[in-house]
Write an enzyme that holds these catalytic residues in place. Structure first.
Site, PDB file in Angstrom:
ATOM      1  N   ASN A   4       8.200   2.399  -8.757  1.00 53.77           N
ATOM      2  CA  ASN A   4       8.667   1.170  -9.656  1.00 53.77           C
ATOM      3  C   ASN A   4       9.877   0.523  -9.136  1.00 53.77           C
ATOM      4  O   ASN A   4      10.434   0.060  -9.987  1.00 53.77           O
ATOM      5  CB  ASN A   4       8.532   1.548 -11.119  1.00 53.77           C
ATOM      6  N   CYS A  62       9.783  -0.723  -5.678  1.00 55.30           N
ATOM      7  CA  CYS A  62       9.393  -1.417  -4.291  1.00 55.30           C
ATOM      8  C   CYS A  62       8.167  -2.486  -4.653  1.00 55.30           C
ATOM      9  O   CYS A  62       8.373  -3.662  -4.932  1.00 55.30           O
ATOM     10  CB  CYS A  62       9.287  -0.929  -3.024  1.00 55.30           C
ATOM     11  N   ARG A  63       7.119  -1.939  -4.610  1.00 52.56           N
ATOM     12  CA  ARG A  63       5.844  -2.800  -4.627  1.00 52.56           C
ATOM     13  C   ARG A  63       5.520  -3.451  -6.129  1.00 52.56           C
ATOM     14  O   ARG A  63       5.253  -4.769  -6.140  1.00 52.56           O
ATOM     15  CB  ARG A  63       4.774  -1.852  -4.037  1.00 52.56           C
ATOM     16  N   SER A  64       5.686  -2.688  -7.069  1.00 57.04           N
ATOM     17  CA  SER A  64       5.200  -3.188  -8.224  1.00 57.04           C
ATOM     18  C   SER A  64       6.035  -4.093  -8.966  1.00 57.04           C
ATOM     19  O   SER A  64       5.711  -5.229  -9.511  1.00 57.04           O
ATOM     20  CB  SER A  64       4.720  -2.135  -9.108  1.00 57.04           C
ATOM     21  N   CYS A  85       2.740   1.205  -8.915  1.00 52.05           N
ATOM     22  CA  CYS A  85       3.062   2.107  -7.950  1.00 52.05           C
ATOM     23  C   CYS A  85       3.678   3.221  -8.141  1.00 52.05           C
ATOM     24  O   CYS A  85       3.680   3.851  -9.220  1.00 52.05           O
ATOM     25  CB  CYS A  85       3.932   1.020  -6.820  1.00 52.05           C
ATOM     26  N   ASP A 138       3.063   1.909   1.259  1.00 51.72           N
ATOM     27  CA  ASP A 138       4.465   2.103   0.701  1.00 51.72           C
ATOM     28  C   ASP A 138       5.456   1.800   1.781  1.00 51.72           C
ATOM     29  O   ASP A 138       5.474   2.388   2.771  1.00 51.72           O
ATOM     30  CB  ASP A 138       4.381   3.731   0.528  1.00 51.72           C
TER      31      ASP A 138
HETATM   32  P1  4NP Z   1       7.286   2.003  -4.536  1.00 51.58           P
HETATM   33  O1  4NP Z   1       7.938   2.705  -3.345  1.00 51.58           O
HETATM   34  O2  4NP Z   1       6.284   2.949  -4.973  1.00 51.58           O
HETATM   35  O3  4NP Z   1       6.622   0.897  -3.958  1.00 51.58           O
HETATM   36  O4  4NP Z   1       8.171   1.521  -5.530  1.00 51.58           O
HETATM   37  C1  4NP Z   1       8.569   3.877  -3.310  1.00 51.58           C
HETATM   38  C2  4NP Z   1       9.919   4.239  -4.097  1.00 51.58           C
HETATM   39  C3  4NP Z   1      10.516   5.374  -4.148  1.00 51.58           C
HETATM   40  C4  4NP Z   1       9.704   6.620  -3.714  1.00 51.58           C
HETATM   41  C5  4NP Z   1       8.569   6.386  -3.047  1.00 51.58           C
HETATM   42  C6  4NP Z   1       8.005   5.084  -2.777  1.00 51.58           C
HETATM   43  N1  4NP Z   1      10.302   7.571  -3.475  1.00 51.58           N
HETATM   44  O5  4NP Z   1       9.779   8.740  -3.096  1.00 51.58           O
HETATM   45  O6  4NP Z   1      11.417   7.656  -4.189  1.00 51.58           O
END
Ligand code: 4NP
Length: 161
Positions: free
Chosen positions: A11, A13-15, A8, A126
């Site tokens: 790294n 939340c989703r992944s 993602c 997201d």
């Molecule tokens: P992820 O979510 O890609 O599912 O881990 C996010 C985590 C952090 C950010 C964006 C999405 N950020 O902008 O810091």
């Protein structure tokens, strides 16, 4: 050994949640020794960090062990992982650019929800800027898509528990 990398943006939340859910499915299927899974982000925003606290809470709710620190996708990932699964279009585009830059232009990158026949082409949204309910939503999305992914991998690799 079948090597699977979930990707993602951050790294956190989703992944890492996808990795935890998939590890649990593999274990329940009695196939733990046949897989190695990891997750990574296309960004460098959260290198070395624990998953988001809402990810940790969601994983705990479903009794999923989470054992990950944020890391960024790197060149060797394209060589080392047979399956690379992107959570959304943006990650997919980034990975497709990176693979060319790193000399793996023929490597196929998959979109996570393409393994759920009901959600072809859709993204895992997201959840970072939303509330906790977004994490329940991605849990349900990932749970279904990962069932489809495991079924396909079992068929492709003739795996039987
Ligand atoms: P992820 O979510 O890609 O599912 O881990 C996010 C985590 C952090 C950010 C964006 C999405 N950020 O902008 O810091």
């Amino acid at each position: 050994m079948i090597r699977v990398l979930f990707v993602c943006l951050g790294n956190i939340c989703r992944s890492p949640l996808a990795e935890a859910i998939f590890n649990s499915k593999v274990e329940q299927a009695g196939m733990k020794s046949q897989f190695r899974c990891d997750s990574a982000g296309t960004s460098d925003f959260h290198i070395g960090e624990l998953p988001d606290e809402r990810t940790i809470k969601c994983a705990a709710k479903y009794n999923l062990p989470l054992n990950h620190r944020g890391r960024q996708v790197n060149r060797t990932d394209f060589r080392d992982f047979e399956y690379i699964l992107a959570m959304d279009d943006h990650n997919l585009r980034n990975l497709n650019n990176l693979k060319v830059r790193y000399g793996f232009k023929d490597k196929e990158i998959h979109l996570m929800r393409d393994f759920d026949s009901d959600t072809l082409g859709l993204s895992v949204p997201d959840p970072y800027y939303g509330g906790e309910e977004g994490f329940e939503e991605i849990y349900q999305i990932l749970d279904k898509a990962l069932d489809g992914f495991l079924a396909q991998v079992k068929e492709t690799h003739h795996l039987y528990a």
